[in-house]
Write an enzyme that holds these catalytic residues in place. Structure first.
Site, mmCIF file in Angstrom:
data_model
loop_
_atom_site.group_PDB
_atom_site.id
_atom_site.type_symbol
_atom_site.label_atom_id
_atom_site.label_comp_id
_atom_site.label_asym_id
_atom_site.label_seq_id
_atom_site.Cartn_x
_atom_site.Cartn_y
_atom_site.Cartn_z
ATOM 1 N N ARG A 142 0.819 -1.218 0.000
ATOM 2 C CA ARG A 142 0.000 0.000 0.000
ATOM 3 C C ARG A 142 0.851 1.264 0.000
ATOM 4 O O ARG A 142 0.480 2.282 0.599
ATOM 5 C CB ARG A 142 -0.966 0.019 1.189
ATOM 6 C CG ARG A 142 -1.907 -1.172 1.253
ATOM 7 C CD ARG A 142 -2.830 -1.251 0.034
ATOM 8 N NE ARG A 142 -3.628 -2.463 0.107
ATOM 9 C CZ ARG A 142 -3.265 -3.640 -0.413
ATOM 10 N NH1 ARG A 142 -2.103 -3.741 -1.060
ATOM 11 N NH2 ARG A 142 -4.036 -4.693 -0.314
ATOM 12 N N SER B 111 -10.652 1.026 3.601
ATOM 13 C CA SER B 111 -9.917 0.551 4.783
ATOM 14 C C SER B 111 -9.108 1.708 5.365
ATOM 15 O O SER B 111 -8.215 2.235 4.703
ATOM 16 C CB SER B 111 -8.989 -0.601 4.398
ATOM 17 O OG SER B 111 -9.744 -1.708 3.956
ATOM 18 N N GLU C 249 -4.290 4.472 6.272
ATOM 19 C CA GLU C 249 -4.066 4.286 4.840
ATOM 20 C C GLU C 249 -4.366 5.537 4.027
ATOM 21 O O GLU C 249 -3.687 5.817 3.042
ATOM 22 C CB GLU C 249 -4.928 3.115 4.338
ATOM 23 C CG GLU C 249 -4.624 2.711 2.926
ATOM 24 C CD GLU C 249 -5.236 1.371 2.555
ATOM 25 O OE1 GLU C 249 -5.626 1.207 1.392
ATOM 26 O OE2 GLU C 249 -5.313 0.480 3.426
#
Length: 357
Positions: free
Chosen positions: A166, A243, A349
């Site tokens: 990520r 998320s 995130e």
């Protein structure tokens, strides 16, 4: 290029429906307009925010005191690479799921497990977007960038992007603007190997199997919908940034301590989900830790203005009347609760603009 010089609320441009106003708002429909707008702001020394789909973005309540350039570019092209592969080149402003749907419809395999992810194409290499066992890094060929330091447009290869879990060298910096992205996809209509157990079980196949890409897309969309991860304006469980926390990666040397805390809290027989996290590291499940720290689906804060999704504990949601500070308060509560229970640090995130945890 559409230019608005009166304050424009940015809440309408994020999937959280949160964020204060921008001083100047430009919408660029061509890559040349993106380049022109960014260069002009940089020459003038003006603060600049490049805005895509707003799906991985948390904007503060004070908004952005500068110029916002919204990427609205369109265009896709296919070129044969040989050996059953095709180069798919897409402008940064294309809707990501539309591109995935079109690839599947044209019997191109590779992207199908990334179905239903909100946002624009330009964000995918920045975040190294991934789901259900597939990451953009698996398929990426190159990215065309506007390098803001030099003012030049250049093409960079996958190897130059420092792609990780990520993340990439583009994340957390505004040194470059993505203009277009190229992927290598396989002809024939078959999916990439199915690598994720939940998806394999849904499809009724063994891990590593290839199936028609359309079946994988259908299954992934059903799984994501069940978790509130497909945008629906009528469903507040989808008013989120997806998320909110990444799955934490801990050093193998620290794992016994973490496991002892988990077992002390939950009992010695509990099985802790663990995944490879790279050399000398182990990846744990953020959602599993959040729930075991006492934050269940639907956990509310700010008098019910924000909550964890009722479908998935990784999504922090706006229930319709929230502001950004409400969301950040809930995020801090969850982060601090997991740290106190298990001494594991959760990292957000999304990208933060004008605010922080």
């Amino acid at each position: 290029m559409n230019v608005v010089t009166t304050p424009v609320p940015l809440a309408g441009y994020t999937t959280l429906r949160l964020g204060g106003p921008a001083s100047v708002f430009l919408e660029a429909a061509k890559s040349t307009e993106v380049i022109e707008a960014v260069r002009a702001a940089d020459r003038a020394g003006e603060p600049l925010l490049v805005l895509g789909g707003g799906s991985n973005l948390v904007i503060g309540d004070e908004g952005f005191d500068g110029t916002v350039v919204r990427i609205a570019t369109r265009g896709r092209g296919h070129d044969p690479l040989g050996d059953g592969l095709v180069r798919l080149t897409v402008e940064a402003g294309e809707n990501w799921d539309d591109v995935v749907a079109d690839a599947v419809a044209n019997d191109l395999g590779g992207l199908e497990a990334l179905s239903g992810i909100p946002g624009l194409v330009g964000a995918t290499p920045v975040q190294n977007v991934g789901a259900y066992g597939v990451e953009v890094a698996d398929l990426l060929l190159s990215v065309d960038l506007l390098d803001r330091r030099s003012g030049q447009v250049r093409q960079v290869s996958t190897a130059e992007l420092g792609l990780g879990y990520r993340t990439s060298v583009l994340k957390g910096t505004d040194d470059a603007v993505v203009l277009r992205v190229s992927f290598a996809l396989r002809t024939g209509g078959q999916s990439a190997p199915v690598r994720y157990a939940e998806l394999a079980n849904t499809l009724g196949v063994e891990l590593g199997a290839r199936v028609p890409a359309a079946l994988v897309r259908e299954a992934v969309l059903a799984l994501r919908t069940g978790k509130g991860m497909v945008l629906d304006p009528e469903d507040h469980d989808t008013w989120s940034a997806g998320s909110f926390f990444t799955n934490p990666i801990v050093a193998e040397a620290d794992l016994p301590r973490v496991l002892s805390l988990i077992h002390a809290r939950l009992g010695p027989e509990v099985k802790v989900p663990q995944y490879p996290g790279g050399a000398g590291k182990v990846k744990l499940s953020a959602a599993w830790l959040i729930e075991r720290a006492g934050f269940l689906r639907g956990h509310e804060a700010a008098d019910g203005r924000v909550s964890l999704s009722h479908k998935h504990t990784l999504a922090l949601t706006n229930r319709g009347k929230a502001d950004t500070e409400d969301l950040l308060t809930l995020a801090r509560e969850v982060r601090d609760g997991v740290r106190a229970a298990f001494e594991v640090e959760l990292h957000p995130e999304p990208v933060f603009v004008g605010c922080s945890l």
